[in-house]
Design an enzyme around this catalytic site. Sequence first.
Site, PDB file in Angstrom:
ATOM      1  N   PHE A 150      -1.849  -2.849  -1.177  1.00  0.00           N
ATOM      2  CA  PHE A 150      -0.966  -1.698  -1.358  1.00  0.00           C
ATOM      3  C   PHE A 150      -0.390  -1.196  -0.046  1.00  0.00           C
ATOM      4  O   PHE A 150       0.662  -0.571  -0.030  1.00  0.00           O
ATOM      5  CB  PHE A 150      -1.727  -0.550  -2.027  1.00  0.00           C
ATOM      6  CG  PHE A 150      -2.714   0.153  -1.116  1.00  0.00           C
ATOM      7  CD1 PHE A 150      -2.316   1.169  -0.260  1.00  0.00           C
ATOM      8  CD2 PHE A 150      -4.050  -0.216  -1.101  1.00  0.00           C
ATOM      9  CE1 PHE A 150      -3.213   1.799   0.591  1.00  0.00           C
ATOM     10  CE2 PHE A 150      -4.962   0.409  -0.258  1.00  0.00           C
ATOM     11  CZ  PHE A 150      -4.540   1.419   0.584  1.00  0.00           C
ATOM     12  N   LYS A 174       1.122 -11.666  -7.252  1.00  0.00           N
ATOM     13  CA  LYS A 174       0.513 -10.470  -7.831  1.00  0.00           C
ATOM     14  C   LYS A 174       0.457  -9.385  -6.769  1.00  0.00           C
ATOM     15  O   LYS A 174      -0.389  -9.391  -5.871  1.00  0.00           O
ATOM     16  CB  LYS A 174      -0.906 -10.732  -8.339  1.00  0.00           C
ATOM     17  CG  LYS A 174      -1.413  -9.564  -9.218  1.00  0.00           C
ATOM     18  CD  LYS A 174      -2.894  -9.333  -9.124  1.00  0.00           C
ATOM     19  CE  LYS A 174      -3.281  -8.359  -8.045  1.00  0.00           C
ATOM     20  NZ  LYS A 174      -2.902  -6.949  -8.302  1.00  0.00           N
ATOM     21  N   GLU A 177      -1.298  -3.206  -7.939  1.00  0.00           N
ATOM     22  CA  GLU A 177      -0.846  -2.414  -9.082  1.00  0.00           C
ATOM     23  C   GLU A 177      -0.530  -0.974  -8.701  1.00  0.00           C
ATOM     24  O   GLU A 177       0.067  -0.228  -9.492  1.00  0.00           O
ATOM     25  CB  GLU A 177      -1.891  -2.447 -10.192  1.00  0.00           C
ATOM     26  CG  GLU A 177      -3.253  -1.893  -9.850  1.00  0.00           C
ATOM     27  CD  GLU A 177      -4.196  -2.932  -9.259  1.00  0.00           C
ATOM     28  OE1 GLU A 177      -5.422  -2.794  -9.473  1.00  0.00           O
ATOM     29  OE2 GLU A 177      -3.721  -3.871  -8.585  1.00  0.00           O
ATOM     30  N   SER A 227      -9.091  -6.334   1.113  1.00  0.00           N
ATOM     31  CA  SER A 227     -10.423  -5.985   1.602  1.00  0.00           C
ATOM     32  C   SER A 227     -11.271  -7.232   1.820  1.00  0.00           C
ATOM     33  O   SER A 227     -11.024  -8.290   1.235  1.00  0.00           O
ATOM     34  CB  SER A 227     -11.116  -5.051   0.610  1.00  0.00           C
ATOM     35  OG  SER A 227     -11.469  -5.746  -0.573  1.00  0.00           O
ATOM     36  N   CYS A 282      -5.048  -2.458   8.456  1.00  0.00           N
ATOM     37  CA  CYS A 282      -6.151  -3.287   8.952  1.00  0.00           C
ATOM     38  C   CYS A 282      -6.091  -3.428  10.469  1.00  0.00           C
ATOM     39  O   CYS A 282      -7.077  -3.818  11.096  1.00  0.00           O
ATOM     40  CB  CYS A 282      -6.122  -4.662   8.296  1.00  0.00           C
ATOM     41  SG  CYS A 282      -4.734  -5.700   8.788  1.00  0.00           S
ATOM     42  N   GLU A 384     -15.286  -0.264   7.298  1.00  0.00           N
ATOM     43  CA  GLU A 384     -13.876   0.090   7.458  1.00  0.00           C
ATOM     44  C   GLU A 384     -13.565   1.270   6.545  1.00  0.00           C
ATOM     45  O   GLU A 384     -13.669   1.172   5.323  1.00  0.00           O
ATOM     46  CB  GLU A 384     -12.991  -1.100   7.098  1.00  0.00           C
ATOM     47  CG  GLU A 384     -11.500  -0.818   7.279  1.00  0.00           C
ATOM     48  CD  GLU A 384     -10.643  -2.026   6.918  1.00  0.00           C
ATOM     49  OE1 GLU A 384      -9.580  -2.192   7.544  1.00  0.00           O
ATOM     50  OE2 GLU A 384     -11.032  -2.789   6.010  1.00  0.00           O
TER      51      GLU A 384
END
Length: 501
Positions: A150, A174, A177, A227, A282, A384
């Site tokens: 995202f 993909k 969402e 992740s 990140c 994180e």
Amino acid sequence: MSSYIEHFIAGKPYSEPAARSGAVHNPSTGEEIARCEYGTRSTVDHAVAVATEAGRRWGRASHAARQAVIFKLRDLMIANMDVLAEAIGREHGKTIPDAKGELGRAIEGIEFACNAPHVTKGEYTNNVGGEIEVFSMRRPIGVVGCITPFNFPIMVPAVMMTMAVAVGNSIVWKPSEKVPSAALEFARIWKEAGLPDGIFNVVQGDKEVVDAILEHPGIAGVSFVGSTAVGEYVYQKGTNHNKRVAAFTGGKNHMVVMPDADLEAAASAFVSAGFGSSSQRCMAVSLLLPVGTETAERLREIVIPKIRALKVGSYDDPGADFGAVVSRESKVSVEHAIGRCLEEGGELVIDGRGFAVPGRPNGYYLGPTLFDRITTDMHLYREEVFGPVRGIMRPATFDEAIDITNQHEYGNGSVIFTRDGKSAHRFMMEIESGMIGVNVPVPLPSAFFNFGGLRRSKFGDGHLYGPDAARFYTKFKTVSQRWPEPDDGALPVSLAFNPSA
């Protein structure tokens, strides 16, 4: 009334009857703004069948034909900058200037993909023996499955997929969402750029779609950003199904500041690199490591007012430095991390909990939070935290700072601020991170260099962009050929291993 967001397959919107769906929210207000249709295995089957058929033709297309589309895509990205930035900000929560910065890096990646014919050139040797010539060539691998996060709704897909398309592959993507609209805008731009229908396909959804991509026999390779836990799952499951997989995962990036550094510059760099985009990057600097007590005390004094001056606001507030986190669940998770650090003995210097933006009472906001005296046994060091919570650690020596950085399981990016070339050189040589900055706050390389961390920040041998991306999306073929003169006659029978020499 909420809008309804569909898939994009074979060059047009695609929907299935009685499909599952999930809510899409505007993090700045907390309101539901859309429903996103969730795909199934049958959706992925359909998308792969379309991509396979279209990809056969695209893989045979000339470099010139493919590059024409990439050039046009670049121009359209620039022309659609405002539309794309609005879509990103509305569903992600990042400010419009931050979204446009993301798009600038996306365009840089697209520009590098214009070099695809060069970075996929093969090799040739004449007369290796017996008048045999040998040459190599790179060919597209086929259908590529892309799974993206995202936090960069356009940049990550652009740098990931543009090279894949440029070298002749087709895509089944993909997106997260949480940010589905930006994916459809990107698909629209690809179509407008002249990409043939079926090459670029979007399947919205959740874990069911991820698993379908990882298990589908028609998908040759998978590229993932997200992740660490999910990335490891993607890598293991994908490779178990005989796919090449590159998974780019978490980071806990350290910024070492030496006593000789320009502390004002280092402080500004830490605040900028630490809190931009609500720290949902990140490559964000997570922990500040000033070397020595005096350096720590002086740097803390400079950092605190800079952090307190940050303005948090709605994505469309031109004065906001950063916006909301992406979801209510994210906000709760970050607040839990703050409470846990307090329980473990961290010194809370600035507390961002309970923050509210006037006129946006339901937005997912957190103020910037700073802890001091973080140690390696604390959650804030080990995990994180994807939100605006940063920490100061206090290594007594440079050796200790290197040890703290290297003992962490992640190795995405690490930074040093110093005026001493020897310290910088030692840092570059000894730090176990894939991307290193010297007096640079975010060591995100230019698109013509490879991107990727070390240790548990990356699974697989591929890189996200740069020349290695072209290698990841292509398979290698080596051809040995001999063209005898018409009257040479048949070769004699020989059972020797190397009769051509």
